[in-house]
Design an enzyme around this catalytic site. Structure first.
Site, mmCIF file in Angstrom:
data_model
loop_
_atom_site.group_PDB
_atom_site.id
_atom_site.type_symbol
_atom_site.label_atom_id
_atom_site.label_comp_id
_atom_site.label_asym_id
_atom_site.label_seq_id
_atom_site.Cartn_x
_atom_site.Cartn_y
_atom_site.Cartn_z
ATOM 1 N N LYS A 218 1.277 14.921 -11.690
ATOM 2 C CA LYS A 218 1.548 14.426 -12.660
ATOM 3 C C LYS A 218 2.550 15.304 -13.420
ATOM 4 O O LYS A 218 3.768 14.971 -14.016
ATOM 5 C CB LYS A 218 0.419 13.775 -13.803
ATOM 6 C CG LYS A 218 0.049 12.697 -13.191
ATOM 7 C CD LYS A 218 0.764 11.425 -12.742
ATOM 8 C CE LYS A 218 0.168 10.017 -12.431
ATOM 9 N NZ LYS A 218 0.998 9.135 -12.190
ATOM 10 N N ASP B 230 0.890 -1.296 0.162
ATOM 11 C CA ASP B 230 -0.013 -0.096 -0.025
ATOM 12 C C ASP B 230 0.882 1.337 0.082
ATOM 13 O O ASP B 230 1.667 1.774 0.971
ATOM 14 C CB ASP B 230 -1.179 -0.153 1.137
ATOM 15 C CG ASP B 230 -2.020 1.083 1.311
ATOM 16 O OD1 ASP B 230 -1.572 1.971 0.406
ATOM 17 O OD2 ASP B 230 -2.557 1.330 2.278
ATOM 18 N N TYR C 41 -4.810 16.058 -9.642
ATOM 19 C CA TYR C 41 -4.438 14.864 -10.123
ATOM 20 C C TYR C 41 -3.325 15.279 -11.186
ATOM 21 O O TYR C 41 -2.143 14.960 -11.119
ATOM 22 C CB TYR C 41 -5.433 14.172 -10.516
ATOM 23 C CG TYR C 41 -4.745 12.969 -11.578
ATOM 24 C CD1 TYR C 41 -4.030 11.937 -11.013
ATOM 25 C CD2 TYR C 41 -5.073 12.890 -12.740
ATOM 26 C CE1 TYR C 41 -3.575 10.846 -12.046
ATOM 27 C CE2 TYR C 41 -4.469 12.030 -13.634
ATOM 28 C CZ TYR C 41 -3.710 11.104 -13.265
ATOM 29 O OH TYR C 41 -3.046 10.275 -14.121
#
Length: 265
Positions: free
Chosen positions: A174, A76, A170
């Site tokens: 990136k 995880d 998000y």
């Protein structure tokens, strides 16, 4: 056009990566699974990791059934840095004490508009998409550099360079990964470790299953005209970790059907 699974089930075996070991995070499904299976088909011994033990084991079994070498390791990556370092240590041990290839694929993409992102989602994005790759590179890349060879590929996104009104955080993670790629290439490249990014487009993967219709609509406006398949991304990763890409450092290779670079309408 063949499906992703058809292509993965018929991968030709070759020796491009024979003798090398690879860790692929988030490889119990989707893009990560495709990367693990493609690298294994090219001779690499692969560490398959995921949060679900059964799915992780299933990917390993598919690699073994095809004649490849693979090991499962449940992980995880939202865990604390010490736990991620322990994962890196256990991955090294499973691969005989040496990691030649690291593919930072694991990622989460929750949240929508800025005001609707929850604290838990914000923390998960930071921990999985940025902190975990940083911890793994910090642990494994210096060991590669000591040996004078190695390759790291970070999985980015076409969204890193395009502003959209429905998702901000998000793509920001990136964009950070693209910069880390360039910085790590400068830091480790002179000592034989190549670091690059593959940026997928709208990908028909397990995580996007509920948005399948949207992916088709998005792809209609691209030169490719169809969504990206995970195996398409995996082939790009294989190229970047192979000797064929010996002079590729700090690059972002778009495998997005043209969605980030073109507009047909």
């Amino acid at each position: 056009m063949q499906t992703n699974e058809q292509l993965l089930s018929a991968l030709p075996a070759d020796s491009t990566l024979a003798g090398r070991t690879a860790v692929v995070t988030g490889s119990s499904g989707g893009i990560g699974e495709a990367v693990a299976r493609v690298l294994a088909a090219s001779g690499a011994e692969v560490l398959v990791s995921g949060r679900d033990p059964e799915r992780t084991r299933a990917v390993v079994d598919s690699i073994l059934a095809a004649g490849g070498l693979a090991h499962p390791l449940t992980a995880d990556l939202t865990a604390e840095p010490a736990d991620v370092r322990a994962f890196a240590r256990d991955a090294e041990a499973a691969l005989g004490g040496r990691v030649d290839i690291l593919v930072n694929n694991a990622g989460v993409y929750p949240g929508s508009r800025t005001a609707d992102v929850t604290d838990d989602e914000m923390q998960a994005l930071w921990a999985t998409n940025i902190r975990a790759p940083h911890v793994l590179v910090a642990r494994l890349a210096p060991r590669m550099a000591e040996r004078g060879s190695g390759a790291v590929v970070n999985i980015g996104s076409w969204m890193a360079r395009v502003g959209v009104p429905y998702k901000a955080l998000y793509p920001a993670t990136k964009a950070a990964i693209e910069h880390l790629t360039r910085a790590w290439a400068a830091e480790y490249g002179p000592r034989g470790v190549r670091v690059n990014t593959v940026a997928p487009g709208a990908t028909d993967s397990l995580g996007n299953a509920k948005n399948a219709d949207l992916l088709v609509e998005m792809a209609k406006g691209t030169p490719a005209g169809v969504p990206v398949r995970p195996v398409d991304v995996a082939h790009a990763v294989r190229f970047l970790v192979s000797d064929e890409a010996a002079l590729v450092h700090g690059a972002t290779l778009d495998v997005d059907g043209g969605i980030a670079a073109t507009r047909l309408r």
